[in-house]
Write an enzyme that holds these catalytic residues in place. Structure first.
Site, short mmCIF file in Angstrom:
data_model
loop_
_atom_site.label_atom_id
_atom_site.label_comp_id
_atom_site.label_asym_id
_atom_site.label_seq_id
_atom_site.Cartn_x
_atom_site.Cartn_y
_atom_site.Cartn_z
N ARG A 246 12.76 8.13 -0.91
CA ARG A 246 13.13 8.22 0.50
C ARG A 246 14.64 8.42 0.61
O ARG A 246 15.41 7.87 -0.18
CB ARG A 246 12.70 6.97 1.26
N LYS A 273 10.79 0.10 1.23
CA LYS A 273 9.85 -0.13 2.33
C LYS A 273 8.79 -1.15 1.95
O LYS A 273 8.32 -1.92 2.78
CB LYS A 273 9.20 1.20 2.73
N HIS A 341 13.53 14.38 3.19
CA HIS A 341 12.32 13.56 3.07
C HIS A 341 11.15 14.41 2.60
O HIS A 341 10.25 13.93 1.90
CB HIS A 341 12.01 12.91 4.42
N HIS A 368 4.20 4.20 -2.72
CA HIS A 368 3.12 3.99 -1.75
C HIS A 368 2.25 2.84 -2.26
O HIS A 368 2.16 2.61 -3.47
CB HIS A 368 2.26 5.25 -1.61
N TYR A 378 -0.52 -2.76 -8.05
CA TYR A 378 0.19 -2.56 -9.30
C TYR A 378 1.62 -3.08 -9.15
O TYR A 378 2.24 -2.93 -8.11
CB TYR A 378 0.26 -1.07 -9.64
#
Length: 465
Positions: A246, A273, A341, A368, A378
């Site tokens: 990002r 994030k 992005h 993600h 994970y």
């Protein structure tokens, strides 16, 4: 004998204070300066005490008697009227404003504050703080928290754009929810609860534009390599393609996060994030670029990779802005075709479609949320060797795309097509070109692909990319 209004009006100042008694402990104190104060005398727990009931004529005789009667009831019930009044004054001075509660709410989530940053990154906390300050706190920050009405909030939101309306309405709702739980307002209804019924319709969220056609991406990569603006911005774009993280995660990167010997970049949890530290394996090409950039921007161990050109105060704390990369891409002719992005979407799509890399490796590298077969997430070191191999694969592929585009441009040129490439731009030039030079280069085009043939697609979702 009871007092009368006529007797009170006729009372004059004397050489010393004097008392004019009514009944049941009420009296009027006439000072030697002519002031007239109501007093109620009572006994509490065996001690004689007094309490002021105001001044005459502001407090009439009838009103003073009502106040006296109320005090007598308190005494009869075992309460001390004077102590209760002091308690109410203390409570009033301790009453919280909307700013007080909003500040505590942000502190509860913001990293480095007493709340220990429970679920926000530093950048998101700053966004919320700035948004509230600009649109809300300047208007109602000074007002008592428990006096704010839905109509008051609606008046603040009405002039704003739909997207900002919804964001601020959500923020205000959460401030009041926090106030009810943490700030001592359990019985206060949330005035933002029904705001959704009066907000403007939120526009459909746009996705980040991204090029996923190999030859066109090769042209963009060559344009980034030869960008004639700031050296720092050129390096930012080249590394952004290689890392596909990002923009904020890269813009705020510091040299102490990089270990070039072990070829890893560890992004702190506060900037992610997901709220977890994130490892980015470094391909050979990325290490080479970092080695080239390091002597230019590494002023000290924790210095920024990409310091901004506009300097105020401690320049080490001001990175390039989030608009810098967008402006550079626009300068190169990629406005509405590619965003910084969007490099994430380019990598995700092409690693999957062109190289058939397992999705879990790509999603892990994109940070993600992914799940292991047992349903747990994970951790940051999961499949690190596989991801390291993937990042090198990606870097090598980008080099091939640049060569493919150069070959295609050469063929077009030999066939008589007008091709103006960016290889004639001095790569080492660090100053930003003038507007005239920049416009001439943009008009000349970036690659052999015509603008109306651009394959810029809407890839991925705004919230998850």
């Amino acid at each position: 004998m009871s007092l009368t209004a006529a007797a009170i009006d006729a009372a004059k100042a004397g050489e010393k204070d004097r008392k004019m008694f009514d009944t049941d402990g009420l009296f009027l104190l006439v000072t030697k300066k002519g002031q007239k104060w109501w007093r109620f005398k009572y006994r509490y727990q065996g001690k004689e005490k007094q309490i002021s009931l105001g001044t005459y004529p502001e407090v009439t005789l009838a009103k003073a008697r009502e106040e006296r009667n109320d005090c007598r009831k308190l005494v009869a019930a075992g309460a001390d009227p004077s102590a209760l009044r002091k308690s109410k004054k203390v409570t009033a001075t301790q009453a919280k404003t909307f700013r007080d509660v909003a500040t505590n709410w942000i502190s509860h989530h913001k990293p480095g504050t007493p709340g220990e940053g429970r679920d926000w990154s530093s950048s998101y906390a700053t966004q919320v703080e700035n948004r509230l300050e600009r649109h809300v706190l300047k208007r109602i920050g000074h007002e008592l928290f428990d006096t704010i009405t839905p109509g008051r909030i609606s008046a603040i939101l009405d002039p704003l754009s739909p997207d900002i309306q919804h964001r601020i309405a959500r923020d205000i709702y959460r401030v009041f929810a926090y106030g009810r739980i943490k700030e001592g307002y359990p019985d206060l209804s949330n005035p933002a609860a029904d705001l959704v019924e009066v907000l403007k319709k939120r526009p459909k969220r746009k996705n980040f534009t991204a090029i996923i056609e190999p030859l066109q991406l090769g042209g963009l990569l060559r344009a980034c390599d030869c960008y004639g603006g700031s050296f720092v911005v050129r390096m930012y774009l080249r590394l952004a393609v290689l890392f596909f993280q990002r923009p904020t995660e890269l813009r705020l990167a510091r040299w102490n996060e990089f270990d070039l010997e072990s070829r890893t970049w560890t992004i702190p949890a506060a900037r992610m994030k997901s709220g977890e530290p994130h490892i980015v394996p470094l391909a050979d090409q990325a290490v080479a670029l970092l080695e080239e950039l390091r002597p230019v921007t590494r002023g000290k161990r924790n210095s920024l990779l990409f310091p901004g050109e506009r300097k105020r105060g401690n320049t080490d704390e001001r990175p390039i802005s989030d608009a810098t990369g967008t402006a550079a891409l626009a300068d190169m002719g990629y406005r509405d075709r590619q965003t910084v992005h969007g490099f994430r979407a380019s990598a995700r799509t092409m690693l999957d479609q062109e190289h058939h890399v397992p999705e879990k490796f790509i999603e892990l590298q994109l940070d993600h949320l992914t799940k292991a077969p047992n349903g747990t997430a994970y951790d940051r070191t999961s499949f690190l060797p596989e991801r390291r191999e993937m990042m090198q694969l990606w870097a090598d592929y980008l080099d091939r795309l640049k060569q493919m585009h150069l070959n295609a441009a050469s063929k077009k040129s030999s066939a008589g097509a007008l091709v103006v490439d960016r290889q004639d731009i001095a790569v080492g030039k660090a100053s930003r070109p003038t507007a005239g030079r920049r416009n001439r280069r943009v008009k000349s085009g970036v690659s052999v692909v015509k603008p109306n043939q651009a394959n810029a697609i809407q890839a991925g979702e705004n919230e998850t990319l």
